[in-house]
Design a protein around this motif. Structure first.
Motif, PDB file in Angstrom:
ATOM      1  N   GLU A 139      28.711  35.376  50.360  1.00  0.00           N
ATOM      2  CA  GLU A 139      29.568  34.957  49.245  1.00  0.00           C
ATOM      3  C   GLU A 139      30.413  36.129  48.753  1.00  0.00           C
ATOM      4  OE1 GLU A 139      30.117  32.077  48.190  1.00  0.00           O
ATOM      5  OE2 GLU A 139      28.375  30.784  48.429  1.00  0.00           O
ATOM      6  N   THR A 140      29.773  37.312  48.671  1.00  0.00           N
ATOM      7  CA  THR A 140      30.478  38.492  48.150  1.00  0.00           C
ATOM      8  C   THR A 140      31.644  38.883  49.056  1.00  0.00           C
ATOM      9  OG1 THR A 140      28.396  39.245  47.211  1.00  0.00           O
ATOM     10  CG2 THR A 140      30.145  40.866  47.352  1.00  0.00           C
ATOM     11  N   LEU A 141      31.410  38.822  50.371  1.00  0.00           N
ATOM     12  CA  LEU A 141      32.472  39.176  51.324  1.00  0.00           C
ATOM     13  C   LEU A 141      33.718  38.320  51.072  1.00  0.00           C
ATOM     14  CD1 LEU A 141      30.619  39.615  54.739  1.00  0.00           C
ATOM     15  CD2 LEU A 141      31.814  41.362  53.408  1.00  0.00           C
ATOM     16  N   SER A 142      33.476  37.062  50.728  1.00  0.00           N
ATOM     17  CA  SER A 142      34.595  36.170  50.487  1.00  0.00           C
ATOM     18  C   SER A 142      35.164  36.370  49.085  1.00  0.00           C
ATOM     19  CB  SER A 142      34.112  34.733  50.681  1.00  0.00           C
ATOM     20  OG  SER A 142      35.138  33.857  50.421  1.00  0.00           O
ATOM     21  N   LEU A 143      34.265  36.512  48.116  1.00  0.00           N
ATOM     22  CA  LEU A 143      34.717  36.613  46.716  1.00  0.00           C
ATOM     23  C   LEU A 143      35.550  37.869  46.463  1.00  0.00           C
ATOM     24  CD1 LEU A 143      31.559  35.450  44.719  1.00  0.00           C
ATOM     25  CD2 LEU A 143      33.807  34.390  44.721  1.00  0.00           C
ATOM     26  N   ARG A 144      35.205  38.960  47.144  1.00  0.00           N
ATOM     27  CA  ARG A 144      35.906  40.210  46.857  1.00  0.00           C
ATOM     28  C   ARG A 144      37.381  40.142  47.277  1.00  0.00           C
ATOM     29  NH1 ARG A 144      33.647  44.691  51.205  1.00  0.00           N
ATOM     30  NH2 ARG A 144      34.796  43.860  52.964  1.00  0.00           N
ATOM     31  N   GLU A 145      37.712  39.158  48.116  1.00  0.00           N
ATOM     32  CA  GLU A 145      39.114  38.980  48.517  1.00  0.00           C
ATOM     33  C   GLU A 145      39.863  38.035  47.572  1.00  0.00           C
ATOM     34  OE1 GLU A 145      40.115  40.739  51.041  1.00  0.00           O
ATOM     35  OE2 GLU A 145      38.095  41.415  51.587  1.00  0.00           O
ATOM     36  N   ARG A 146      39.156  37.435  46.646  1.00  0.00           N
ATOM     37  CA  ARG A 146      39.785  36.441  45.759  1.00  0.00           C
ATOM     38  C   ARG A 146      40.693  37.109  44.738  1.00  0.00           C
ATOM     39  NH1 ARG A 146      39.474  31.595  48.078  1.00  0.00           N
ATOM     40  NH2 ARG A 146      38.073  32.178  49.741  1.00  0.00           N
ATOM     41  N   ALA A 147      41.661  36.314  44.298  1.00  0.00           N
ATOM     42  CA  ALA A 147      42.694  36.844  43.404  1.00  0.00           C
ATOM     43  C   ALA A 147      42.104  37.411  42.115  1.00  0.00           C
ATOM     44  CB  ALA A 147      43.693  35.741  43.097  1.00  0.00           C
ATOM     45  N   HIS A 148      41.115  36.690  41.547  1.00  0.00           N
ATOM     46  CA  HIS A 148      40.623  37.149  40.240  1.00  0.00           C
ATOM     47  C   HIS A 148      39.860  38.465  40.355  1.00  0.00           C
ATOM     48  CE1 HIS A 148      36.898  35.262  41.655  1.00  0.00           C
ATOM     49  NE2 HIS A 148      36.276  35.828  40.652  1.00  0.00           N
ATOM     50  N   VAL A 149      39.208  38.691  41.515  1.00  0.00           N
ATOM     51  CA  VAL A 149      38.503  39.967  41.695  1.00  0.00           C
ATOM     52  C   VAL A 149      39.518  41.084  41.951  1.00  0.00           C
ATOM     53  CG1 VAL A 149      36.839  41.224  43.131  1.00  0.00           C
ATOM     54  CG2 VAL A 149      36.393  38.856  42.521  1.00  0.00           C
ATOM     55  N   GLU A 150      40.509  40.794  42.771  1.00  0.00           N
ATOM     56  CA  GLU A 150      41.545  41.804  43.046  1.00  0.00           C
ATOM     57  C   GLU A 150      42.288  42.164  41.762  1.00  0.00           C
ATOM     58  OE1 GLU A 150      43.858  40.304  46.294  1.00  0.00           O
ATOM     59  OE2 GLU A 150      42.434  41.070  47.788  1.00  0.00           O
ATOM     60  N   SER A 151      42.531  41.166  40.912  1.00  0.00           N
ATOM     61  CA  SER A 151      43.201  41.444  39.633  1.00  0.00           C
ATOM     62  C   SER A 151      42.341  42.374  38.794  1.00  0.00           C
ATOM     63  CB  SER A 151      43.413  40.147  38.848  1.00  0.00           C
ATOM     64  OG  SER A 151      44.064  39.218  39.641  1.00  0.00           O
ATOM     65  N   ALA A 152      41.036  42.092  38.753  1.00  0.00           N
ATOM     66  CA  ALA A 152      40.137  42.927  37.959  1.00  0.00           C
ATOM     67  C   ALA A 152      40.139  44.363  38.489  1.00  0.00           C
ATOM     68  CB  ALA A 152      38.726  42.354  37.997  1.00  0.00           C
ATOM     69  N   VAL A 153      40.162  44.495  39.831  1.00  0.00           N
ATOM     70  CA  VAL A 153      40.180  45.843  40.434  1.00  0.00           C
ATOM     71  C   VAL A 153      41.475  46.554  40.044  1.00  0.00           C
ATOM     72  CG1 VAL A 153      40.250  47.121  42.622  1.00  0.00           C
ATOM     73  CG2 VAL A 153      38.705  45.187  42.372  1.00  0.00           C
ATOM     74  N   SER A 154      42.589  45.839  40.151  1.00  0.00           N
ATOM     75  CA  SER A 154      43.874  46.487  39.854  1.00  0.00           C
ATOM     76  C   SER A 154      43.998  46.826  38.380  1.00  0.00           C
ATOM     77  CB  SER A 154      45.039  45.600  40.306  1.00  0.00           C
ATOM     78  OG  SER A 154      44.933  44.362  39.682  1.00  0.00           O
ATOM     79  N   LEU A 155      43.251  46.126  37.536  1.00  0.00           N
ATOM     80  CA  LEU A 155      43.281  46.451  36.101  1.00  0.00           C
ATOM     81  C   LEU A 155      42.319  47.590  35.767  1.00  0.00           C
ATOM     82  CD1 LEU A 155      43.499  42.871  34.549  1.00  0.00           C
ATOM     83  CD2 LEU A 155      45.221  44.673  34.413  1.00  0.00           C
TER      84      LEU A 155
END
Lengths: 294, 310
Positions: free
Chosen positions: A150-166
């Motif tokens: 699940e994590t492998l897939s979730l880490r590519e999701r928009a909301h996770v990427e947004s959180a990383v970029s923030l």
């Protein structure tokens, strides 16, 4: 939830009540022998009959529920915590960490679940604590595989990427953006893990490698009752029925929970929030602990 | 051939991990394993002799390398009980376990596939409900509950079958049913789902549009496609039957490797425990490997490494 799942929930509630209130509900001391009345069948005074030492089988079955509950809950709690942490680490870190974790999972899954539990209980010595330890050593692998996928897939999701970029830190991302989405599949997995742990504990006690006398355990009671099938089948019948109904109730509840979550869960990519990869569907078969067939 | 070699190469690290884990079993024994085996009252001379015989007087890395080398040669050490080679003891018991697991697997398939197919073909009717109930109840019956129940019903009450007996087909029935019913429940459910999925697929619509008879559409196209996932799960479950055999063989006093494992545990015969665990785990790995290869053979779309044939 479906009517079947509600029935499962009712059986589980009954099991939990028996486990929690067992000592209060039990009409007699489960360890008190009455040799003159040994192997007597069900009666008003002893609704489930008496065993080879004349002990009350109803009281022993009620006390046995507590052993199953303690082992089931402890195994699920330890396996869930360990498996989730390791799965998150492997999924997020990737690279050699992921490789090492997955190879370790492969090795542990190369053993039929019950075999490893038997071998570990044999070398560690028979006790309730060692049963939990042996089952947790195997149990975490199922959760780790699920969480990693699940994590492998979730880490590519928009909301996770947004959180990383923030600029969100790993802990914040995991606790706020990943774990809440894993709760459903993990709950389903934990339900089946609980049922598998109940069966595994009873299996080990049946083989004399789990709970030790005089503590009543369904598996040990069944093993004892085997010798009296011809003259007193009730000795094996009632603990067997207790294991069967408990496992049936948990499985039906787990099925219902899975179906309910699958219906509620959005399809992969529909809103970018939750992939339907190796999630709740099929969780039943991914439990590393031995199933009832073991 | 290269796919076979690649899959074999992938299984090797797993096997090495299995051997390593089994090696460390003896070292997990709390306290002194020699004292556990011989008891606290054993003479010092006997303890030292046992320590030397097991190689426990050597450094851990030397013991490990020795264990790896011996295992690779098929030497699993000697039993503490009578000094007999562990490999020989296991070899003598293995046929009985394979016969039991084979019969259990055959029984499971013979029940599950017709039941699953009928359940899917009569979806929503009483036959479907009955097959679903069978799958649900079968999956909730551990074999240590089912075994005594079957004995009670078919041997004690009805007197139709002997409790056990490795030398006759009738004696194999109850142990095989005990071991195979859980698997049968899983396969019934899976067959039903797979047949329903298959019947709804585009290629079935195409087959019907071509004017093929319903029987041909079902048996040549739908069932063939549906049996692929069933084959995979069957293979994986076949391996786990080896683990389940420990309990079933204990219930029915079946002279197989499962019972030998338990006898070794009860006698604290750790080299024999190690050998049995190792052989069962390797059997499990081999069953998984064969399942992967069979799946590749049955489904030409599957290629190792995620590539698909066009």
């Amino acid at each position: 939830m479906s009517p079947a799942a509600r029935l499962g929930a009712a059986i589980v509630a009954l099991f939990l009540a028996a486990a929690a209130l067992g000592p209060r509900l039990a009409p007699r001391d489960p360890s008190r022998p009455a040799l003159a009345e040994n192997l007597r069948g069900p009666s008003l005074a002893h609704p489930f009959g008496q065993d080879r030492l004349g002990r009350d089988i109803l009281s022993r079955t009620l006390h046995g529920a507590r052993v199953s509950l303690v082992v089931g809950l402890s195994t699920v709690a330890i396996s869930l915590a360990l498996g989730t942490a390791i799965g998150l680490l492997a999924g997020f870190a990737g690279g050699w960490i992921d490789e090492v974790v997955m190879r370790a999972v492969d090795v542990l899954l190369a053993f039929p679940g019950i075999l490893l539990a038997i071998a570990l209980s044999a070398v560690l010595g028979p006790s309730l604590g060692n049963v939990v330890l042996a089952l947790s050593v195997i149990g975490w692998t199922g959760y780790a595989r699920l969480v990693r996928a699940e994590t492998l897939s979730l880490r590519e999701r928009a909301h996770v990427e947004s959180a990383v970029s923030l600029g969100a830190g790993p802990l914040r991302i995991v606790t706020l953006h990943v774990l809440p989405l894993l709760a459903g599949p993990l709950a389903v997995q934990a339900t089946f893990g609980f049922s598998a742990a109940v069966v595994a504990e009873a299996s080990l006690s049946f083989l004399g490698l789990g709970t030790q006398p005089p503590t009543p355990s369904w598996g040990a009671m069944l093993n004892e009752g085997r010798s009296f099938l011809l003259v007193a089948p009730h000795v094996a019948l009632f603990p067997g029925l207790a294991v069967f109904l408990t496992v049936l109730g948990i499985n039906v509840l787990g099925d219902g929970l899975r179906d309910w979550l699958d219906v509620r869960r959005p399809a992969a990519g529909s809103d970018g929030s939750m992939p339907a990869t190796s999630g709740s569907r099929g969780s039943r078969s991914s439990s590393a602990l031995p199933g009832p067939g073991a | 051939m290269s796919a076979l070699l690649r899959r074999l190469a992938l299984a090797l690290p797993t096997l090495l991990g299995v051997v390593t884990l089994v090696f460390f079993f003896v070292h997990l024994v709390p306290g002194d394993p020699v004292e556990m085996m011989l008891g606290e009252s054993a003479a010092v001379v006997d303890r030292e002799r046992m320590r030397a015989a097991l190689g426990l007087d050597r450094p851990l890395w030397s013991q490990y390398l020795g264990f790896l080398a011996r295992t690779a040669r098929g030497d699993l050490g000697r039993s503490l009980r009578d000094g007999a080679p562990v490999a020989g003891l296991i070899r003598a018991r293995l046929p009985a376990t394979l016969a039991l697991a084979g019969a259990a697997g055959a029984l499971a398939v013979a029940l599950a596939i017709p039941l699953g197919v009928l359940s899917a073909r009569h979806r929503g009717r009483w036959l479907d409900a009955a097959a679903t109930a069978f799958a649900l109840l079968g999956a909730a019956l551990p074999n240590f509950v089912l075994g005594p129940l079957l004995v009670l019903l078919f041997s004690v009450r009805l007197g139709w079958l002997p409790v056990s007996g490795a030398d006759s087909a009738a004696g194999l029935l109850l142990p095989a049913a005990t071991l195979g019913l859980g698997m049968s429940a899983i396969l019934t459910r899976l067959t039903r789902t797979a047949v329903l999925d298959s019947l709804g697929a585009d290629f079935i619509r195409t087959a019907r549009a071509k004017g093929l008879s319903e029987a041909r559409v079902f048996f040549r196209h739908a069932l063939r496609g549906a049996l692929l996932p069933v084959t995979t799960v069957f293979g994986l479950q076949l391996g786990s039957l080896l683990g389940g055999a420990i309990i079933t063989e204990t219930i029915f006093a079946w002279p197989g490797i499962g019972r030998l494992t338990l006898q070794a545990i009860e006698g604290r015969d750790y080299p024999l425990v190690q050998g049995c665990v190792l052989v069962i785990a390797c059997g499990y790995v081999a069953a998984n490997l064969l399942t992967d290869l069979a799946y590749q053979r049955l489904d030409p779309r599957v290629r190792f490494g995620g590539r698909e044939a066009r």
